[in-house]
Motif scaffolding. Sequence first.
Motif, short mmCIF file in Angstrom:
data_model
loop_
_atom_site.label_atom_id
_atom_site.label_comp_id
_atom_site.label_asym_id
_atom_site.label_seq_id
_atom_site.Cartn_x
_atom_site.Cartn_y
_atom_site.Cartn_z
N GLN A 16 32.86 35.14 38.68
CA GLN A 16 31.54 34.53 38.73
C GLN A 16 30.68 34.92 37.53
O GLN A 16 29.92 34.11 37.00
CB GLN A 16 30.83 34.94 40.02
N ARG A 48 31.21 32.59 34.63
CA ARG A 48 31.29 31.16 34.95
C ARG A 48 30.57 30.28 33.94
O ARG A 48 30.91 29.11 33.75
CB ARG A 48 30.73 30.92 36.36
N ARG A 49 29.57 30.83 33.27
CA ARG A 49 28.84 30.04 32.28
C ARG A 49 29.76 29.54 31.17
O ARG A 49 29.52 28.47 30.60
CB ARG A 49 27.68 30.85 31.70
N HIS A 106 32.76 28.45 31.55
CA HIS A 106 33.37 27.25 32.11
C HIS A 106 32.40 26.08 32.08
O HIS A 106 32.75 24.97 31.64
CB HIS A 106 33.81 27.55 33.55
N TYR A 163 38.20 26.97 36.52
CA TYR A 163 37.49 28.17 36.96
C TYR A 163 38.19 28.76 38.17
O TYR A 163 38.53 28.05 39.13
CB TYR A 163 36.04 27.84 37.32
N GLU A 183 37.88 32.08 40.92
CA GLU A 183 36.97 33.13 41.39
C GLU A 183 37.56 34.52 41.17
O GLU A 183 36.85 35.47 40.85
CB GLU A 183 36.67 32.92 42.87
#
Length: 472
Positions: free
Chosen positions: A407, A410-411, A413, A428, A430
Motif C-alpha cells: 500500500q 501504491r502511488r 502504480h 498492484y 497488496e
Amino acid sequence: MIALTLTEITEIVGGELHSTPTTLSASDTVSGLVDTDSRLIQPGDIFVAKPGEVTDGHNFVGTALAAGAALALTERVVDEDIAQIVVADVVVAIADLARAVVARVRAAGDLKVVGITGSNGKTTTKNMLNAILSAQAETVAPRASFNNHVGAPLTILRTTYDTRFLIIEMGASHVGDIARLVSIAKPDVGIVLKVGLAHAGEFGGVERTVLAKSEMVTELTPSDVAILNADDYRVMGMADKTVARVRTFAMDTDQATFGARGVESTRTGTDFVLHTESGAEYPVHLRILGEHHVYNALAALSAADALGIALEDAIAALGTLARAERWRMEVLGGRDDVTIINDAYNASPDSMAAAIRTLAQITPRDRRTVAVLGVMTELGEIAGDEYDRIALQLVRLNISQLVVVGQAARRLHITAINEGSWDGESVYCEEADAAFEYLSTAIRPGDTVLVKSSNSAGLRLLGDRLGEFFTC
C-alpha cells in the motif's frame, strides 16, 4: 581487539569493575571480539548489554556467558558469574573504547583508516575497497551495513596490532552523527559519494543532509585526503570546507582525478576505461551490474591509489568481487534465460532510479523488462513527488511491466497507469505472496526482472523466492 587488562578497559570507559574469585580479575587481559549480539559471542569475547526498544541486552548476559564471554559491559550489575564493567551508557563506553584502541594501534604501527559516507553506495564501495586492500594486508571492514553509532565502534574494536587498513562505513540519521564517528576513527582518507534524498525526511531536508555528510571532511588534517564526487555539486561544495588534499572522481570528465569512459553494462557485468589526470588509462571489468556502481569503483580506486596501492593490482582485485552485497544488484535465476536482479536491501529515489536505468540498459532490445517495486522509506513530505518521478521514468524507459507491491508504494502504480502514452502494464499487489503468485506465471523466457524496495518491505525475500523458482 588488542589485549587490554580489565583495569585498562575500566579506566578507558570510566566504569566500575565487578568481579568474583571465579571470574577474571582486574589484572587479567581480554582480547576477544566485542559484540552486542549474544548469539555471535565466542569464547573470550566481550558482551555489550545494550538496552533496546524491543529487548534488553542485560537479559542475555547469561546466554553470552554460556557461549564463553569473558567480560560484560553493562549499565547495572547482573546476577551472573562473569566479570562486569558497569557504566552509565554502554553505547558511549564502546565509542570510548574504540577511540582508545584505534589510537593505540595507530601509534604502534602503520594503520591507515578510510571513512566512507554518502546517501547511496557506502556498502558497495566498502566491499570494493575491502577486496582491494585485503589482497595487500590485513584489513578490517564492517560486516553487512554496520555504519551507525553502535556498528562503527564494534567494527573498530576488531582492529589488532596486525591490522594495516581499517575501513569504516559512516551512516547518519542526524547532523552530528558522522562527526562523532570521525572523532573516534580519525580517518586518513575520507570519501563522500553522493548527497541524495535517502533519509531526507528524517534529516529535515536535503541541505541538512549536506551538512551531515560534510562532517566526513571538515575535521581532516592537511596530511589527509578527501575524495569527492565531482559530478555531485553538493559534494564538490565540501572541497571548500576541508584543509585536506582533495581528489575527485567523475564520469566522462577531464576535470576529475579519476574518470570513467566508455561505460558498458550487460547482464554479466560492467566495463569501463579508467582515466587518470596524468592521462593514463586502464580497462576495468566489474562483475557487478549497473552503471551507478562505476562511481563506487572510482571512489574505491581513488582511495587505493591514495594509500599507495598500484592501480593494476587494485583493478585486478575489483574483478574478483562477484556481487556488491547480499540483496544488492544480486543476480539470480537462469532457467529459461530469466535473470532476476535482487536489489531490495534498501531504496532511495536515487538508487531506485539508477537500478531502473540499469534494468533498461542491460536488457537486449528484443527482451522484456519487469520492475517489481516497493516502498521507499524515510522520504517525508517529498515522498509523493518522488514516486511520481520514478513512475514517469518507468514510462520513459518503456519498462515492459511494472509490479507494485504494498500500500505504501501504491502511488507508483496509480501514476504509471495514468500515463496514457505508456504501452506497458502495471499490476498492484497488496502483499509479496500475491506478487510471487502473479510473477511465477507472468514472467516469460528471456525476461530481466528487477526487485527493488527499502528493506522494511521485505521484497528481498520475494527476490530470493523468484531466484530460486527460476534457478536452472
